[in-house]
Design a protein around this motif. Structure first.
Motif, mmCIF file in Angstrom:
data_model
loop_
_atom_site.group_PDB
_atom_site.id
_atom_site.type_symbol
_atom_site.label_atom_id
_atom_site.label_comp_id
_atom_site.label_asym_id
_atom_site.label_seq_id
_atom_site.Cartn_x
_atom_site.Cartn_y
_atom_site.Cartn_z
ATOM 1 N N VAL A 196 43.898 39.740 48.097
ATOM 2 C CA VAL A 196 42.974 38.815 47.429
ATOM 3 C C VAL A 196 43.745 37.624 46.852
ATOM 4 O O VAL A 196 43.330 36.477 46.998
ATOM 5 C CB VAL A 196 42.172 39.551 46.330
ATOM 6 N N VAL A 225 34.530 39.926 42.861
ATOM 7 C CA VAL A 225 35.410 38.928 43.478
ATOM 8 C C VAL A 225 34.605 37.685 43.858
ATOM 9 O O VAL A 225 35.037 36.546 43.609
ATOM 10 C CB VAL A 225 36.139 39.508 44.724
ATOM 11 N N ALA A 226 33.407 37.883 44.423
ATOM 12 C CA ALA A 226 32.587 36.748 44.859
ATOM 13 C C ALA A 226 32.207 35.857 43.674
ATOM 14 O O ALA A 226 32.347 34.632 43.737
ATOM 15 C CB ALA A 226 31.334 37.254 45.577
ATOM 16 N N SER A 268 35.878 30.214 39.754
ATOM 17 C CA SER A 268 37.161 29.530 39.860
ATOM 18 C C SER A 268 37.011 28.177 40.546
ATOM 19 O O SER A 268 37.690 27.218 40.193
ATOM 20 C CB SER A 268 38.191 30.410 40.591
ATOM 21 N N LYS A 269 36.107 28.098 41.516
ATOM 22 C CA LYS A 269 35.895 26.816 42.203
ATOM 23 C C LYS A 269 35.190 25.816 41.288
ATOM 24 O O LYS A 269 35.411 24.616 41.371
ATOM 25 C CB LYS A 269 35.048 27.018 43.470
ATOM 26 N N GLU A 283 43.993 27.100 41.104
ATOM 27 C CA GLU A 283 43.851 28.473 41.575
ATOM 28 C C GLU A 283 45.168 29.148 41.913
ATOM 29 O O GLU A 283 45.270 30.358 41.880
ATOM 30 C CB GLU A 283 42.937 28.534 42.810
ATOM 31 N N LYS A 284 46.168 28.345 42.315
ATOM 32 C CA LYS A 284 47.410 29.006 42.736
ATOM 33 C C LYS A 284 48.657 28.385 42.123
ATOM 34 O O LYS A 284 49.756 28.603 42.583
ATOM 35 C CB LYS A 284 47.518 29.004 44.263
ATOM 36 N N TYR A 328 42.723 33.803 40.617
ATOM 37 C CA TYR A 328 41.673 34.253 39.700
ATOM 38 C C TYR A 328 40.904 35.426 40.278
ATOM 39 O O TYR A 328 40.540 36.360 39.572
ATOM 40 C CB TYR A 328 40.726 33.091 39.362
ATOM 41 N N CYS A 329 40.650 35.362 41.580
ATOM 42 C CA CYS A 329 39.906 36.439 42.241
ATOM 43 C C CYS A 329 40.653 37.774 42.140
ATOM 44 O O CYS A 329 40.037 38.833 42.160
ATOM 45 C CB CYS A 329 39.668 36.101 43.716
ATOM 46 N N LEU A 368 42.443 34.562 48.960
ATOM 47 C CA LEU A 368 41.395 33.863 48.202
ATOM 48 C C LEU A 368 42.098 33.006 47.155
ATOM 49 O O LEU A 368 42.605 31.963 47.476
ATOM 50 C CB LEU A 368 40.413 34.863 47.583
ATOM 51 N N ASN A 369 42.146 33.448 45.904
ATOM 52 C CA ASN A 369 43.003 32.763 44.940
ATOM 53 C C ASN A 369 43.397 33.718 43.814
ATOM 54 O O ASN A 369 42.929 34.861 43.764
ATOM 55 C CB ASN A 369 42.335 31.485 44.410
ATOM 56 N N TYR A 396 35.160 34.018 42.440
ATOM 57 C CA TYR A 396 35.516 32.960 43.386
ATOM 58 C C TYR A 396 34.727 31.688 43.061
ATOM 59 O O TYR A 396 35.289 30.603 42.954
ATOM 60 C CB TYR A 396 35.243 33.408 44.822
#
Lengths: 95, 195
Positions: free
Chosen positions: B139, A77-78, A84-85, A92-93, B146-147, B143-144, A81
Motif C-alpha cells: 500500500v 484504505v479507499a 489524502s488526495k 503523500e510520499k 497515508y493509505c 498507493l501512498n 486515499y
C-alpha cells in the motif's frame, strides 16, 4: 499497556531527538528494527497457531471473517486515499 | 519485506499449531516485551527527524481526518457486506467497527447477545491485523504513505506501527500512532452504538 507504549516510544524519541547515540548505532537501530519485527510477528503467529478458539471457529466462520477483514480494510484504505488526495495534496510520499 | 513477513507469520502459526503450549500466558508477555523494545526503536527513528513536530503542527485539525476516515471506510465496508451475508446490518457495522482490536470487539459483541457476530468480529480483526502486516509495504509503495495507516485501524498505535514506520516516514508514523490512539479510545463507544 497504553502507558508502557507511550513510555517506550517517548524514551526512544528523546534519545533520537537529542542524538544521544552515534551514527553507527543509528544504522544498527534500523537493522535491529527489522529483526525485532520479524521476532514479534513470529511470536504473534505462534500465539495464533496455538489458539484453540481460533482453530475451532475457523472452519465455520473463517471465510466470513476473512471477507470482513478484507472489505473493511479496503474501505478504510479507499476513504484515506480520497482524504489524502483532497487534504494532503502533494505530500503523500515526501521524505 | 512483505515476503519476509508472510514467511515468518506462516512459520509462527505452524510452530504454534505443532507445539502444544497450553494456556501460554507467557507468550503474551513475551510479545508485549518485544513490542515495547520495537516501539522504543521506532521512537528513536521518529526523534531523529527534527522537523517532524513542525510538520505535524502545520497539519492542525487535519490530523483527525485520518482516524475519522479509517473508521468511516471500515463501516462502509461492513455496510456493503451486510447486503450479502445473513447477519443484520447492525451486526455487520459492529463487526467492522472493531478496527483490528479483536479482543475487545469479540467480547463486546458477544456480551451484547450476538455470539456468532462476536466470533466473526474476533476472527476478522485477527485477520485484519495479519492482513495489515502483509499489505502495508504494498500500500505504501503503490498507493501512498497515508493509505498505509488505514488497514491497521486501532493497531496502528502498537503492533502494526513498526511496519508502517518502516515503510513510510517519521511524519506518517506519528499520524499512524495518533490515529490508532484515537480509534482505541473511540471503539469501546462505537461498537455499542450499533447493537
Amino acid at each position: 499497556m497504553i502507558k508502557m507504549i507511550l513510555i517506550s516510544l517517548g524514551l526512544g524519541f528523546i534519545i533520537g531527538y537529542r542524538r544521544w547515540i552515534s551514527e553507527k548505532w543509528i544504522m544498527l537501530n534500523g537493522k535491529l528494527q527489522t529483526l525485532w519485527l520479524v521476532i514479534l510477528i513470529f511470536v504473534m503467529g505462534v500465539g495464533i497457531g496455538g489458539n484453540k478458539d481460533i482453530l475451532h471457529q475457523l472452519p465455520a466462520l473463517g471465510g466470513k471473517a476473512i471477507l470482513f477483514a478484507i472489505i473493511s480494510s479496503v474501505g478504510s484504505v479507499a476513504v484515506i486515499y480520497f482524504i489524502s488526495k483532497l487534504f494532503f495534496k502533494g505530500e503523500e510520499k515526501e521524505e | 519485506m512483505s515476503i519476509l513477513i508472510i514467511i515468518t507469520l506462516i512459520l509462527g502459526i505452524l510452530t504454534g499449531g505443532a507445539i502444544p503450549l497450553g494456556e501460554a500466558a507467557w507468550l503474551d508477555t513475551l510479545s508485549s516485551a518485544i513490542l515495547l523494545i520495537l516501539l522504543f526503536s521506532v521512537g528513536i527513528d521518529i526523534g531523529l527527524n527534527k522537523q517532524v513536530f513542525r510538520q505535524i503542527k502545520m497539519l492542525g485539525f487535519k490530523i483527525l481526518l485520518i482516524p475519522i476516515g479509517v473508521a468511516a471506510g471500515s463501516l462502509l465496508g461492513g455496510l456493503f457486506l451486510s447486503m450479502f451475508v445473513q447477519e443484520s446490518t447492525k451486526e455487520c457495522l459492529a463487526i467492522s467497527a472493531g478496527l483490528g482490536w479483536y479482543s475487545l470487539s469479540g467480547i463486546l459483541i458477544t456480551e451484547a447477545g450476538y455470539p456468532v457476530a462476536g466470533t466473526i468480529s474476533f476472527l476478522s480483526n485477527v485477520f485484519r491485523e495479519i492482513l495489515t502486516f502483509v499489505c502495508v509495504p504494498f500500500v505504501a509503495k503503490y498507493l501512498n504513505y497515508y493509505c498505509a495507516i488505514a488497514p491497521g485501524g486501532a493497531t496502528a498505535m502498537d503492533t502494526t506501527l513498526p511496519v508502517i514506520s518502516r515503510n513510510t516516514n517519521a511524519k506518517v508514523a506519528i499520524l499512524a500512532f495518533t490515529s490508532g490512539l484515537t480509534l482505541t479510545m473511540v471503539i469501546p463507544f462505537l461498537i455499542p452504538i450499533f447493537l
